[in-house]
Design a protein around this motif. Structure first.
Motif, PDB file in Angstrom:
ATOM      1  N   ARG A   1       8.056  10.013  -9.611  1.00  0.00           N
ATOM      2  CA  ARG A   1       7.761   9.933  -8.175  1.00  0.00           C
ATOM      3  C   ARG A   1       6.299   9.554  -7.944  1.00  0.00           C
ATOM      4  O   ARG A   1       5.982   8.771  -7.042  1.00  0.00           O
ATOM      5  CB  ARG A   1       8.091  11.270  -7.505  1.00  0.00           C
ATOM      6  N   VAL A   2       5.400  10.107  -8.748  1.00  0.00           N
ATOM      7  CA  VAL A   2       3.986   9.751  -8.626  1.00  0.00           C
ATOM      8  C   VAL A   2       3.779   8.274  -8.962  1.00  0.00           C
ATOM      9  O   VAL A   2       3.058   7.553  -8.255  1.00  0.00           O
ATOM     10  CB  VAL A   2       3.135  10.651  -9.539  1.00  0.00           C
ATOM     11  N   ILE A   3       4.407   7.818 -10.049  1.00  0.00           N
ATOM     12  CA  ILE A   3       4.283   6.407 -10.430  1.00  0.00           C
ATOM     13  C   ILE A   3       4.856   5.510  -9.343  1.00  0.00           C
ATOM     14  O   ILE A   3       4.286   4.459  -9.017  1.00  0.00           O
ATOM     15  CB  ILE A   3       4.998   6.160 -11.776  1.00  0.00           C
ATOM     16  N   SER A   4       5.996   5.909  -8.759  1.00  0.00           N
ATOM     17  CA  SER A   4       6.597   5.122  -7.692  1.00  0.00           C
ATOM     18  C   SER A   4       5.644   4.975  -6.507  1.00  0.00           C
ATOM     19  O   SER A   4       5.477   3.885  -5.955  1.00  0.00           O
ATOM     20  CB  SER A   4       7.911   5.775  -7.246  1.00  0.00           C
ATOM     21  N   ALA A   5       4.991   6.086  -6.100  1.00  0.00           N
ATOM     22  CA  ALA A   5       4.033   6.020  -4.996  1.00  0.00           C
ATOM     23  C   ALA A   5       2.843   5.144  -5.352  1.00  0.00           C
ATOM     24  O   ALA A   5       2.347   4.363  -4.522  1.00  0.00           O
ATOM     25  CB  ALA A   5       3.570   7.429  -4.635  1.00  0.00           C
ATOM     26  N   LEU A   6       2.367   5.251  -6.598  1.00  0.00           N
ATOM     27  CA  LEU A   6       1.246   4.425  -7.042  1.00  0.00           C
ATOM     28  C   LEU A   6       1.602   2.941  -7.010  1.00  0.00           C
ATOM     29  O   LEU A   6       0.819   2.104  -6.532  1.00  0.00           O
ATOM     30  CB  LEU A   6       0.835   4.850  -8.454  1.00  0.00           C
ATOM     31  N   MET A   7       2.785   2.596  -7.509  1.00  0.00           N
ATOM     32  CA  MET A   7       3.194   1.195  -7.513  1.00  0.00           C
ATOM     33  C   MET A   7       3.452   0.668  -6.096  1.00  0.00           C
ATOM     34  O   MET A   7       3.201  -0.495  -5.807  1.00  0.00           O
ATOM     35  CB  MET A   7       4.462   1.031  -8.363  1.00  0.00           C
ATOM     36  N   PHE A   8       3.943   1.548  -5.212  1.00  0.00           N
ATOM     37  CA  PHE A   8       4.140   1.141  -3.825  1.00  0.00           C
ATOM     38  C   PHE A   8       2.804   0.775  -3.184  1.00  0.00           C
ATOM     39  O   PHE A   8       2.684  -0.218  -2.470  1.00  0.00           O
ATOM     40  CB  PHE A   8       4.821   2.270  -3.050  1.00  0.00           C
ATOM     41  N   ALA A   9       1.777   1.594  -3.456  1.00  0.00           N
ATOM     42  CA  ALA A   9       0.443   1.280  -2.947  1.00  0.00           C
ATOM     43  C   ALA A   9      -0.098   0.003  -3.583  1.00  0.00           C
ATOM     44  O   ALA A   9      -0.673  -0.865  -2.897  1.00  0.00           O
ATOM     45  CB  ALA A   9      -0.498   2.453  -3.226  1.00  0.00           C
ATOM     46  N   ALA A  10       0.078  -0.149  -4.910  1.00  0.00           N
ATOM     47  CA  ALA A  10      -0.397  -1.349  -5.595  1.00  0.00           C
ATOM     48  C   ALA A  10       0.285  -2.602  -5.053  1.00  0.00           C
ATOM     49  O   ALA A  10      -0.327  -3.677  -4.985  1.00  0.00           O
ATOM     50  CB  ALA A  10      -0.142  -1.214  -7.098  1.00  0.00           C
ATOM     51  N   MET A  11       1.549  -2.463  -4.652  1.00  0.00           N
ATOM     52  CA  MET A  11       2.274  -3.602  -4.091  1.00  0.00           C
ATOM     53  C   MET A  11       1.596  -4.092  -2.809  1.00  0.00           C
ATOM     54  O   MET A  11       1.359  -5.288  -2.618  1.00  0.00           O
ATOM     55  CB  MET A  11       3.718  -3.181  -3.820  1.00  0.00           C
ATOM     56  N   PHE A  12       1.255  -3.175  -1.900  1.00  0.00           N
ATOM     57  CA  PHE A  12       0.609  -3.562  -0.645  1.00  0.00           C
ATOM     58  C   PHE A  12      -0.791  -4.123  -0.885  1.00  0.00           C
ATOM     59  O   PHE A  12      -1.178  -5.136  -0.304  1.00  0.00           O
ATOM     60  CB  PHE A  12       0.535  -2.355   0.298  1.00  0.00           C
ATOM     61  N   VAL A  13      -1.555  -3.452  -1.744  1.00  0.00           N
ATOM     62  CA  VAL A  13      -2.918  -3.913  -2.009  1.00  0.00           C
ATOM     63  C   VAL A  13      -2.900  -5.304  -2.635  1.00  0.00           C
ATOM     64  O   VAL A  13      -3.699  -6.182  -2.261  1.00  0.00           O
ATOM     65  CB  VAL A  13      -3.641  -2.904  -2.920  1.00  0.00           C
ATOM     66  N   SER A  14      -1.993  -5.547  -3.566  1.00  0.00           N
ATOM     67  CA  SER A  14      -1.909  -6.861  -4.211  1.00  0.00           C
ATOM     68  C   SER A  14      -1.477  -7.934  -3.220  1.00  0.00           C
ATOM     69  O   SER A  14      -1.974  -9.067  -3.267  1.00  0.00           O
ATOM     70  CB  SER A  14      -0.924  -6.804  -5.381  1.00  0.00           C
ATOM     71  N   LEU A  15      -0.545  -7.596  -2.313  1.00  0.00           N
ATOM     72  CA  LEU A  15      -0.111  -8.573  -1.312  1.00  0.00           C
ATOM     73  C   LEU A  15      -1.262  -8.947  -0.390  1.00  0.00           C
ATOM     74  O   LEU A  15      -1.456 -10.123  -0.061  1.00  0.00           O
ATOM     75  CB  LEU A  15       1.061  -8.007  -0.513  1.00  0.00           C
ATOM     76  N   LEU A  16      -2.041  -7.945   0.041  1.00  0.00           N
ATOM     77  CA  LEU A  16      -3.201  -8.236   0.885  1.00  0.00           C
ATOM     78  C   LEU A  16      -4.214  -9.102   0.139  1.00  0.00           C
ATOM     79  O   LEU A  16      -4.785 -10.043   0.720  1.00  0.00           O
ATOM     80  CB  LEU A  16      -3.852  -6.924   1.333  1.00  0.00           C
ATOM     81  N   ALA A  17      -4.449  -8.794  -1.126  1.00  0.00           N
ATOM     82  CA  ALA A  17      -5.388  -9.592  -1.916  1.00  0.00           C
ATOM     83  C   ALA A  17      -4.904 -11.031  -2.045  1.00  0.00           C
ATOM     84  O   ALA A  17      -5.695 -11.981  -1.936  1.00  0.00           O
ATOM     85  CB  ALA A  17      -5.572  -8.956  -3.298  1.00  0.00           C
ATOM     86  N   PHE A  18      -3.602 -11.207  -2.258  1.00  0.00           N
ATOM     87  CA  PHE A  18      -3.063 -12.564  -2.358  1.00  0.00           C
ATOM     88  C   PHE A  18      -3.285 -13.347  -1.063  1.00  0.00           C
ATOM     89  O   PHE A  18      -3.735 -14.503  -1.074  1.00  0.00           O
ATOM     90  CB  PHE A  18      -1.567 -12.502  -2.674  1.00  0.00           C
ATOM     91  N   LEU A  19      -2.960 -12.731   0.086  1.00  0.00           N
ATOM     92  CA  LEU A  19      -3.102 -13.422   1.366  1.00  0.00           C
ATOM     93  C   LEU A  19      -4.562 -13.759   1.657  1.00  0.00           C
ATOM     94  O   LEU A  19      -4.869 -14.841   2.166  1.00  0.00           O
ATOM     95  CB  LEU A  19      -2.511 -12.562   2.485  1.00  0.00           C
ATOM     96  N   ARG A  20      -5.455 -12.827   1.344  1.00  0.00           N
ATOM     97  CA  ARG A  20      -6.881 -13.100   1.576  1.00  0.00           C
ATOM     98  C   ARG A  20      -7.358 -14.265   0.708  1.00  0.00           C
ATOM     99  O   ARG A  20      -8.063 -15.162   1.193  1.00  0.00           O
ATOM    100  CB  ARG A  20      -7.692 -11.841   1.260  1.00  0.00           C
ATOM    101  N   ILE A  21      -7.008 -14.264  -0.572  1.00  0.00           N
ATOM    102  CA  ILE A  21      -7.460 -15.331  -1.464  1.00  0.00           C
ATOM    103  C   ILE A  21      -6.810 -16.660  -1.085  1.00  0.00           C
ATOM    104  O   ILE A  21      -7.451 -17.726  -1.116  1.00  0.00           O
ATOM    105  CB  ILE A  21      -7.160 -14.973  -2.926  1.00  0.00           C
ATOM    106  N   ALA A  22      -5.519 -16.625  -0.715  1.00  0.00           N
ATOM    107  CA  ALA A  22      -4.809 -17.866  -0.394  1.00  0.00           C
ATOM    108  C   ALA A  22      -5.345 -18.524   0.871  1.00  0.00           C
ATOM    109  O   ALA A  22      -5.404 -19.755   0.959  1.00  0.00           O
ATOM    110  CB  ALA A  22      -3.318 -17.583  -0.240  1.00  0.00           C
ATOM    111  N   PHE A  23      -5.735 -17.709   1.883  1.00  0.00           N
ATOM    112  CA  PHE A  23      -6.125 -18.275   3.178  1.00  0.00           C
ATOM    113  C   PHE A  23      -7.606 -18.119   3.509  1.00  0.00           C
ATOM    114  O   PHE A  23      -8.149 -18.887   4.290  1.00  0.00           O
ATOM    115  CB  PHE A  23      -5.307 -17.615   4.296  1.00  0.00           C
ATOM    116  N   GLU A  24      -8.280 -17.101   2.908  1.00  0.00           N
ATOM    117  CA  GLU A  24      -9.666 -16.839   3.284  1.00  0.00           C
ATOM    118  C   GLU A  24     -10.638 -17.011   2.115  1.00  0.00           C
ATOM    119  O   GLU A  24     -11.849 -16.958   2.326  1.00  0.00           O
ATOM    120  CB  GLU A  24      -9.798 -15.407   3.828  1.00  0.00           C
TER     121      GLU A  24
END
Length: 702
Positions: free
Chosen positions: A287-310
């Motif tokens: 459950r802890v790993i699942s929460a960690l990966m869920f957070a990593a998923m959002f952070v990585s998506l934001l990083a991708f969008l920022r790098i791709a467009f900004e």
């Protein structure tokens, strides 16, 4: 409700800022069953109609710390025992009681006469190990209770079939053990109880029917679908990580690979949480790993969008990343009992999702290339989320295909949209480069090249055909040349591969003491890869068939196959040993074994749920003992027969196998197999065979 649906609902709940879904897998329905004022409740036909389940967790259980097998006796006087409102030992009770890691629950109830002679299915969930007694008779063991500790096993709804011997009052006694909570001063115990995790046993009861006995297949299909999604996401992550390695200037590929991998691990953790049998600590860590990966998923998506467009990450990204870090840390400390701290996680979800939409909308406003692809992916994702919520809230019934599309949209819409966006970016760059190149080849040169390739392709096809034929002959040579000749036992076997080289396998071994060992296996896939697994399995069986302990043999074979690093290739297997009228049976990922009992003229279905060989390390396989009598017949088969499709794309189903077996059980083993082959050919018609089909039939003669 499928396993995959539970995982998807958990992800959807997080995205919609709702409480994470980490409860029991089935809806507990008491439906006219109450346990109040110390009254013995009655199990009625009305409460069990239409396949409904009766929940026992909230009944008025009696509890006592300690351990004494006499407490399973219905005649034992438990009037002085503690009365609990449920079969759980909550933290406040842990502090007050003499809990030392071992205790008993007892529940008195009555059964209505109209259903007393029927078979029931008990689905259990627990954090620990247990032994379940009905009227003093042991009907199930989940895990192993040893002298000082236990081996934990959460059945996760694995059904146990039982039947009442009489009408009137009955006793359900549960011997329960969980030494994790034995030391009240340990940090591990405080961490779990602070997170709302404590020793508990819960169960539901329903009338046994096809849905109860086929639960293993439903869960296995759901897990396969989950692993299908995981495979796609891991493949995308690996592909885009390689693109980054080969061209490191494009960091968008790097962050997207992190996003896809984090989503895959989140789904994997959900698969294990909702269908695995791991213990209390392992489940909490997942459950802890699942929460960690869920957070990593959002952070990585934001990083991708920022790098791709900004081009840069920016201040807002680091603020949201800090929020996620705090939320994940609090979740690791408090598990499911965050209280007000959960607000921070919900705010992080809302802001991250909103900021992602803002970045895509901004890119569209400034007409950035292919930004519409990402927006389309988000819209499809929203449709998938809507369909999941509609099904979860039962607002109206969606067709099965509609909900299946919703599942795919919810998990794959955004990853595929991002992958297409990046692929089009690479393709656009290549097209711009190609426009600067001159056409250097003439039409005649192209024709010569085409003819050369055609000749090479023809030669390659002939070479592959020859290799396949050699592999097919090798595989056939691995099957037993003749069937064992044992007194009082008649055997027949049959295998038809779906391609030149199949993945099915069967084998026999007769020990010096006339112990008959039979193995039937099903490797993943077909062709040369499956043939490789069969070859390895044949060698392992020849080496280990004399070993008396089947679970130990399966463990050793599994470890050997995993050590071969066959890259995702596994071997499902059913193995049995017959000696002096006793049969020991273990199953690892294969369909149920059917047994015809001549004396009662009934069909018994033996389903033992376990992962195929060569998968996860250190799995514990289970063994079941069955007494055999003259006239009894055992049927082992691969899943190629019950999962056979006809020309209308309809599946034959396992129930048809049971029906055919019941009609032919009095015949000889070869006649039984001939009947199954005829049924399969009639059902498939002109449609090519989709999977290998294998049967082994064993009959006990007088």
């Amino acid at each position: 409700m499928s396993l995959l649906l539970k995982i998807i609902q958990s992800l959807a709940d997080k995205l919609l800022i709702t409480t994470r879904f980490f409860g029991v897998l089935f809806i507990v329905c008491l439906s006219n069953i109450y346990a109040q004022n110390n009254e013995v409740f009655i199990l009625t036909a009305d409460a069990l109609q239409n396949g409904e389940s009766v929940g026992l967790s909230k009944a008025e259980w009696k509890y006592k710390s300690g351990d004494d097998l006499n407490w399973a006796n219905p005649q034992f006087d438990d009037s002085s025992w503690e009365i609990l409102g449920e079969s759980a030992i909550k933290p406040e009770f842990l502090e007050q009681s003499e809990w030392n890691g071992r205790g008993w629950f007892r529940l008195h109830f009555k059964v209505e006469e109209s259903i007393a002679d029927k078979y029931f299915a008990l689905a259990a969930y627990q954090t620990g190990a247990s032994e379940i007694y009905l009227d003093g008779k042991l009907i199930a063991k989940f895990g192993m209770i040893m002298e000082t500790d236990e081996f934990e096993f959460n059945p996760n709804g694995l059904p146990v079939l039982f039947r009442f011997d009489s009408v009137g009052e009955h006793l359900l006694a549960v011997r329960f053990s969980n030494s994790v909570f034995a030391d009240k001063n340990s940090g591990k115990m405080r961490w779990l109880t602070n997170g709302g995790i404590y020793p508990k046993f819960s169960a539901t009861v329903k009338l046994a029917d096809a849905s109860a006995t086929m639960l293993e297949y439903a869960n296995r299909a759901s897990m396969r679908m989950g692993f299908f999604f995981i495979g796609i996401l891991v493949g995308l992550a690996f592909l885009h990580f390689l693109l980054y390695i080969f061209y490191r200037a494009d960091r968008a590929n790097l962050f997207y690979s992190f996003y896809a991998l984090a989503l895959a691990v989140t789904i994997l953790c959900g698969n294990l949480i909702f269908a695995g049998h791991q213990g209390t600590m392992s489940n909490s860590v997942l459950r802890v790993i699942s929460a960690l990966m869920f957070a990593a998923m959002f952070v990585s998506l934001l990083a991708f969008l920022r790098i791709a467009f900004e081009a840069t990450l920016g201040r807002i990204f680091w603020i949201l990343g800090g929020m996620w870090l705090i939320a994940v840390t609090l979740n690791a400390i408090y598990l499911n009992n965050l209280g007000n701290f959960r607000i921070l996680s919900n705010i992080a979800i809302f802001l991250s999702f909103s900021y992602s939409i803002f970045l895509v909308a901004k890119a569209l406003r400034f007409k950035r290339d292919d930004a519409w692809i990402l927006l389309t992916g988000v819209q499809i994702f929203a449709v998938g989320m809507f369909s999941t919520l509609v099904n979860q809230l039962s607002l109206f019934d969606l067709p099965e295909w509609g909900f299946a599309l919703g599942e795919v949209a919810l998990i794959l819409a955004v990853p595929i949209a991002v992958s297409i966006f990046l692929a089009r970016s690479v393709a656009r760059t290549n097209r711009n480069l190609k426009t600067q190149l001159a056409q250097v080849e003439t039409l005649s040169a192209e024709k010569i090249e085409q003819e050369r390739r055609s000749a090479e392709l023809h030669a390659e096809n002939e070479r592959r055909a020859q290799e396949l034929e050699e592999a097919r002959q090798l595989q056939l040579s691995m099957l037993p040349k003749k069937l064992p000749n044992i007194a009082n036992i008649e055997i027949a076997a049959y295998m038809k591969p779906a391609t030149e080289v199949g993945g099915d396998y069967y084998d026999f071994h007769v020990g010096d003491d006339d112990t008959l060992t039979v193995a039937v296996g099903d490797a993943t896939g077909h062709g040369l890869k499956a043939g490789t697994v069969v070859t390895a399995t044949k060698s392992l069986f020849n080496s280990l068939a004399d070993a008396p302990d089947i679970p130990d043999t399966l463990n050793r074979m599994s470890r050997s196959l995993k050590a071969m690093n066959l890259r995702g290739l596994f071997m499902a297997m059913a193995m049995l040993k017959i000696k002096d009228g006793e049969m020991d049976l273990s199953i690892a990922g294969m369909p149920s074994v059917l047994i015809y009992h001549a004396e009662s003229q009934t069909i018994e279905e033996i389903a033992i749920r376990a992962m195929p060989l060569g998968g996860l390390s250190n799995l514990k396989y289970r063994q079941q003992n069955i007494r055999l009598f003259p006239g009894d017949v055992i049927l082992l088969m691969s899943d190629g027969f019950p999962e056979m499709f006809n020309e209308q794309n309809e599946m034959l189903e396992f129930e048809e196998a049971k029906r055919v077996f019941a009609q032919t059980a009095l015949n000889s083993p070869q006649e039984i197999i001939n009947r199954f082959v005829k049924v399969g050919e009639d059902w498939g018609g002109a449609r090519p065979q989709d999977d290998d089909v294998t049967f082994v039939v064993i009959k006990i003669r007088e």
